[in-house]
Design an enzyme around this catalytic site. Sequence first.
Site, mmCIF file in Angstrom:
data_model
loop_
_atom_site.group_PDB
_atom_site.id
_atom_site.type_symbol
_atom_site.label_atom_id
_atom_site.label_comp_id
_atom_site.label_asym_id
_atom_site.label_seq_id
_atom_site.Cartn_x
_atom_site.Cartn_y
_atom_site.Cartn_z
ATOM 1 N NE ARG A 85 -2.485 -2.524 2.907
ATOM 2 C CZ ARG A 85 -2.731 -2.714 4.192
ATOM 3 N NH1 ARG A 85 -3.318 -1.774 4.892
ATOM 4 N NH2 ARG A 85 -2.377 -3.835 4.769
ATOM 5 C CD GLU A 142 -3.240 -5.033 14.265
ATOM 6 O OE1 GLU A 142 -3.215 -4.348 13.240
ATOM 7 O OE2 GLU A 142 -4.194 -5.022 15.065
#
Length: 174
Positions: free
Chosen positions: A62, A99
């Site tokens: 991204r 994460e």
Amino acid sequence: MTSTGELLLEHTRDVPDFPQPGVLFKDLTPLFAAPKAFATVVADVADRYRGRVDAVAGVEARGFIIGGPVALALGVPFVPVRKAGKLPGDTVQQTYDLEYGTATIEVHTGAFAAHRRALVLDDVLATGGTAAAACALVERAGGEVAGIEMLLELTFLGGRELLSSYDVHAIAAV
Ligand SMILES: O=P(O)(O)OC[C@H]1O[C@H](OP(=O)(O)OP(=O)(O)O)[C@H](O)[C@@H]1O
Ligand SMILES: Nc1ncnc2[nH]cnc12
């Protein structure tokens, strides 16, 4: 929060339990699908670093979507920080936790030697593992980190602590 931050949040979609249970995924595809809002965000980032950076280091995937337009707006090179195994030349690699798993990223050896002051750019700051690894790669590839820019910071994950030696800016924080 700035008006650009509010615009960004208006174009962010929350997706519960993606890519795994317990993660609230912040999806920025609505921003990328809205040219005026996307252009506003790109201009906001570019204005913050104009004249202060020699290259934009965008983190796959991204960070590529945002980093290309920002590099063009600044008139500086875009350097891809890629997931391992995708770059054809000699590379330096860094493995890190994020994460929802672990990953390895890499850049071409010496990628920043000729344009040293790098802006490290990505969409989301979560645990900070990705950004810290990208900064280490900039330094190992001959550059220095002039700044870290994130569109959205997940403050509850405390990613800034891993990045305390750098100048970190996020357009919006939740
Ligand atoms: O702060 P962290 O905990 O390291 O997490 C942030 C990173 O996680 C996401 O990328 P992801 O690895 O999911 O890859 P993608 O951009 O290819 O979807 C995001 O785009 C950041 O790069
Ligand atoms: N919750 C999250 N949403 C979007 N991207 C992420 N990268 C790491 N954690 C994320």
